[in-house]
Design a protein around this motif. Sequence first.
Motif, PDB file in Angstrom:
ATOM      1  N   LEU A 150     168.427  -2.032  16.128  1.00 20.80           N
ATOM      2  CA  LEU A 150     169.687  -2.784  16.028  1.00 20.80           C
ATOM      3  C   LEU A 150     170.865  -2.078  16.684  1.00 20.80           C
ATOM      4  O   LEU A 150     171.964  -2.633  16.757  1.00 20.80           O
ATOM      5  CB  LEU A 150     170.006  -3.061  14.547  1.00 20.80           C
ATOM      6  N   ARG A 151     170.629  -0.873  17.183  1.00 22.84           N
ATOM      7  CA  ARG A 151     171.737  -0.085  17.736  1.00 22.84           C
ATOM      8  C   ARG A 151     172.453  -0.801  18.870  1.00 22.84           C
ATOM      9  O   ARG A 151     173.649  -0.647  19.056  1.00 22.84           O
ATOM     10  CB  ARG A 151     171.211   1.255  18.270  1.00 22.84           C
ATOM     11  N   ARG A 152     171.665  -1.589  19.647  1.00 21.40           N
ATOM     12  CA  ARG A 152     172.292  -2.228  20.810  1.00 21.40           C
ATOM     13  C   ARG A 152     173.304  -3.300  20.419  1.00 21.40           C
ATOM     14  O   ARG A 152     174.047  -3.780  21.262  1.00 21.40           O
ATOM     15  CB  ARG A 152     171.232  -2.795  21.750  1.00 21.40           C
ATOM     16  N   TYR A 153     173.328  -3.678  19.129  1.00 25.95           N
ATOM     17  CA  TYR A 153     174.311  -4.671  18.694  1.00 25.95           C
ATOM     18  C   TYR A 153     175.577  -4.035  18.126  1.00 25.95           C
ATOM     19  O   TYR A 153     176.504  -4.727  17.735  1.00 25.95           O
ATOM     20  CB  TYR A 153     173.703  -5.606  17.639  1.00 25.95           C
ATOM     21  N   ALA A 154     175.579  -2.699  18.005  1.00 28.24           N
ATOM     22  CA  ALA A 154     176.741  -2.010  17.422  1.00 28.24           C
ATOM     23  C   ALA A 154     177.843  -1.917  18.459  1.00 28.24           C
ATOM     24  O   ALA A 154     177.642  -1.339  19.519  1.00 28.24           O
ATOM     25  CB  ALA A 154     176.335  -0.622  16.944  1.00 28.24           C
ATOM     26  N   GLU A 155     178.965  -2.541  18.191  1.00 30.49           N
ATOM     27  CA  GLU A 155     180.084  -2.510  19.140  1.00 30.49           C
ATOM     28  C   GLU A 155     181.282  -1.820  18.515  1.00 30.49           C
ATOM     29  O   GLU A 155     181.656  -0.737  18.912  1.00 30.49           O
ATOM     30  CB  GLU A 155     180.438  -3.934  19.570  1.00 30.49           C
ATOM     31  N   ALA A 156     181.869  -2.451  17.502  1.00 27.02           N
ATOM     32  CA  ALA A 156     183.071  -1.899  16.875  1.00 27.02           C
ATOM     33  C   ALA A 156     182.709  -0.694  16.002  1.00 27.02           C
ATOM     34  O   ALA A 156     181.558  -0.531  15.594  1.00 27.02           O
ATOM     35  CB  ALA A 156     183.730  -2.973  16.021  1.00 27.02           C
ATOM     36  N   ALA A 157     183.698   0.135  15.718  1.00 29.68           N
ATOM     37  CA  ALA A 157     183.509   1.237  14.776  1.00 29.68           C
ATOM     38  C   ALA A 157     183.379   0.656  13.366  1.00 29.68           C
ATOM     39  O   ALA A 157     184.033  -0.325  13.030  1.00 29.68           O
ATOM     40  CB  ALA A 157     184.703   2.180  14.850  1.00 29.68           C
ATOM     41  N   LEU A 158     182.499   1.234  12.565  1.00 26.42           N
ATOM     42  CA  LEU A 158     182.260   0.732  11.210  1.00 26.42           C
ATOM     43  C   LEU A 158     182.366   1.912  10.239  1.00 26.42           C
ATOM     44  O   LEU A 158     181.380   2.307   9.599  1.00 26.42           O
ATOM     45  CB  LEU A 158     180.876   0.070  11.166  1.00 26.42           C
ATOM     46  N   PRO A 159     183.566   2.503  10.153  1.00 29.96           N
ATOM     47  CA  PRO A 159     183.709   3.789   9.441  1.00 29.96           C
ATOM     48  C   PRO A 159     183.394   3.714   7.949  1.00 29.96           C
ATOM     49  O   PRO A 159     182.825   4.667   7.412  1.00 29.96           O
ATOM     50  CB  PRO A 159     185.179   4.172   9.683  1.00 29.96           C
ATOM     51  N   VAL A 160     183.725   2.616   7.290  1.00 33.06           N
ATOM     52  CA  VAL A 160     183.475   2.553   5.841  1.00 33.06           C
ATOM     53  C   VAL A 160     181.972   2.522   5.571  1.00 33.06           C
ATOM     54  O   VAL A 160     181.455   3.273   4.731  1.00 33.06           O
ATOM     55  CB  VAL A 160     184.179   1.325   5.204  1.00 33.06           C
ATOM     56  N   SER A 161     181.266   1.680   6.292  1.00 34.91           N
ATOM     57  CA  SER A 161     179.805   1.577   6.100  1.00 34.91           C
ATOM     58  C   SER A 161     179.136   2.905   6.419  1.00 34.91           C
ATOM     59  O   SER A 161     178.194   3.321   5.739  1.00 34.91           O
ATOM     60  CB  SER A 161     179.222   0.482   6.991  1.00 34.91           C
ATOM     61  N   GLU A 162     179.600   3.571   7.466  1.00 29.11           N
ATOM     62  CA  GLU A 162     178.977   4.838   7.855  1.00 29.11           C
ATOM     63  C   GLU A 162     179.212   5.931   6.825  1.00 29.11           C
ATOM     64  O   GLU A 162     178.287   6.657   6.457  1.00 29.11           O
ATOM     65  CB  GLU A 162     179.505   5.288   9.211  1.00 29.11           C
ATOM     66  N   ALA A 163     180.449   6.034   6.335  1.00 25.11           N
ATOM     67  CA  ALA A 163     180.747   7.070   5.344  1.00 25.11           C
ATOM     68  C   ALA A 163     179.964   6.795   4.059  1.00 25.11           C
ATOM     69  O   ALA A 163     179.404   7.718   3.458  1.00 25.11           O
ATOM     70  CB  ALA A 163     182.248   7.108   5.064  1.00 25.11           C
ATOM     71  N   ALA A 164     179.903   5.526   3.652  1.00 21.92           N
ATOM     72  CA  ALA A 164     179.205   5.184   2.409  1.00 21.92           C
ATOM     73  C   ALA A 164     177.721   5.536   2.508  1.00 21.92           C
ATOM     74  O   ALA A 164     177.127   6.039   1.551  1.00 21.92           O
ATOM     75  CB  ALA A 164     179.383   3.700   2.098  1.00 21.92           C
ATOM     76  N   ALA A 165     177.123   5.285   3.672  1.00 19.58           N
ATOM     77  CA  ALA A 165     175.679   5.551   3.825  1.00 19.58           C
ATOM     78  C   ALA A 165     175.348   7.014   3.548  1.00 19.58           C
ATOM     79  O   ALA A 165     174.250   7.324   3.093  1.00 19.58           O
ATOM     80  CB  ALA A 165     175.224   5.145   5.223  1.00 19.58           C
ATOM     81  N   GLY A 166     176.299   7.907   3.781  1.00 17.41           N
ATOM     82  CA  GLY A 166     176.053   9.322   3.541  1.00 17.41           C
ATOM     83  C   GLY A 166     176.327   9.772   2.118  1.00 17.41           C
ATOM     84  O   GLY A 166     176.032  10.905   1.754  1.00 17.41           O
ATOM     85  N   ARG A 167     176.918   8.885   1.316  1.00 22.47           N
ATOM     86  CA  ARG A 167     177.340   9.295  -0.031  1.00 22.47           C
ATOM     87  C   ARG A 167     176.737   8.466  -1.162  1.00 22.47           C
ATOM     88  O   ARG A 167     176.833   8.832  -2.334  1.00 22.47           O
ATOM     89  CB  ARG A 167     178.873   9.211  -0.126  1.00 22.47           C
ATOM     90  N   LEU A 168     176.171   7.302  -0.823  1.00 27.53           N
ATOM     91  CA  LEU A 168     175.692   6.397  -1.881  1.00 27.53           C
ATOM     92  C   LEU A 168     174.491   6.966  -2.637  1.00 27.53           C
ATOM     93  O   LEU A 168     173.589   7.553  -2.044  1.00 27.53           O
ATOM     94  CB  LEU A 168     175.302   5.039  -1.278  1.00 27.53           C
TER      95      LEU A 168
END
Length: 394
Positions: A334-352
């Motif tokens: 799915l990486r090829r669909y990533a365009e905008a920055a998604l900082p909240v989702s990324e930070a949460a993935a490391g802490r949930l």
Amino acid sequence: MSQRPRSEPVPVTVPFTDLAAMAREVWPEVGAQIVTGLLEANYIGGPAVEAFEQSWAAYCGARHCVGLANGTDAILLALEALSIGPGDEVLVPANTFIATVEAIVRVGARPRFVDVDPGTLLVTAPGLAAAITPATRAAIAVHLYGQMADMPAIAAVTRAAGIALIEDAAQAHGATWAGEPVGRHSAIACFSFYPGKNLGAFGDGGAVVTDDPQLATTVRVLANHGRHGGAAHYEHDLLGLNSRLDTVQAIALSGKLLRLDEWTAARRRIAARYVERLAGGPATLLVTDPEAGHVHHLFAVQVEGRAEVRRRLAERGVQTGIHYPVPCHRQPPLRRYAEAALPVSEAAAGRLLSLPMFPHLSLQQADRVCDELLAACDVRGTGVMSGSMSGAGT
Ligand SMILES: *Cc1c(COP(=O)(O)O)cnc(C)c1O
């Protein structure tokens, strides 16, 4: 042997979930019905499936329910029934289970990832509004962890933009917003009955609910090889696939549905205990909106140094999960669909970190989880590393 006994008692394991406890509770009624259904040669479709579809539509306050093979197909067929396909763009929160996005890609559309609210980790109306482009044809609101997104606000955005709205309610059986159930503000809502969900079958299962008879019929036809049913068994009006709910699953689901409210109440008691014990502490709790009737499919918190905290909890017999460790837009396909920055989702993935949550978890067990979590975070917080704890009693 030569080792002297540990000074601490052996920890009692608190499992992450206990699906067998739910199965045991319903088995006295459900077991006999399954045997009867099978001996009457009702395998796929039939009276048990129709009965469950009616009960689930009624429970959701919807006109129609179509039982399906799983929740991923429910989303895929909902998109297809709404004529979403190649060239179309579908908005989807980056913080979701990958199935939501798989369905979009499988129908040939392009997912456009949207970041989530930092408090609830759910998709928001402003987030969706900002992501709409001329190619956007639909949005999927995901009610993650058992809490509904703000559907009235989201529906106002999609209505104004003239795009379709679908709900992924795979984690939100019985959830409400301002007292209204899932499915009231969208074209169609999609459920999974995977065994681990709040309403789970004895295997895979799924469904859509909708008030639109045309949409319900299209999903039903698509899920049955494009057949309109009746005598025309080999007349295929649409190119469909095979995604049907079977008798065994329908009987299991009808039996469990009778207990769903009780089980949801138990989940709420456990969540209240977690909040009471953990609020203001080192683990950051997710925000519950005052309008949300949360059904606590998962109880996720966010912690610093998750790997270490999780390892310590495991050592002390407390099982945890992570939902989800890698956000969808970082998964290789799915990486090829990533365009905008998604900082909240990324930070949460490391802490949930998801704590044990299931109806048969006792409040004593919940307290035990809290004690161990606070201790695990505390060890980290004071900089005392693992290993020193075993000597704490001496
Ligand atoms: C479980 C789940 C699905 C997929 O359901 P399956 O029945 O496993 O196909 C989709 N979306 C979310 C948010 C889920 O949790």
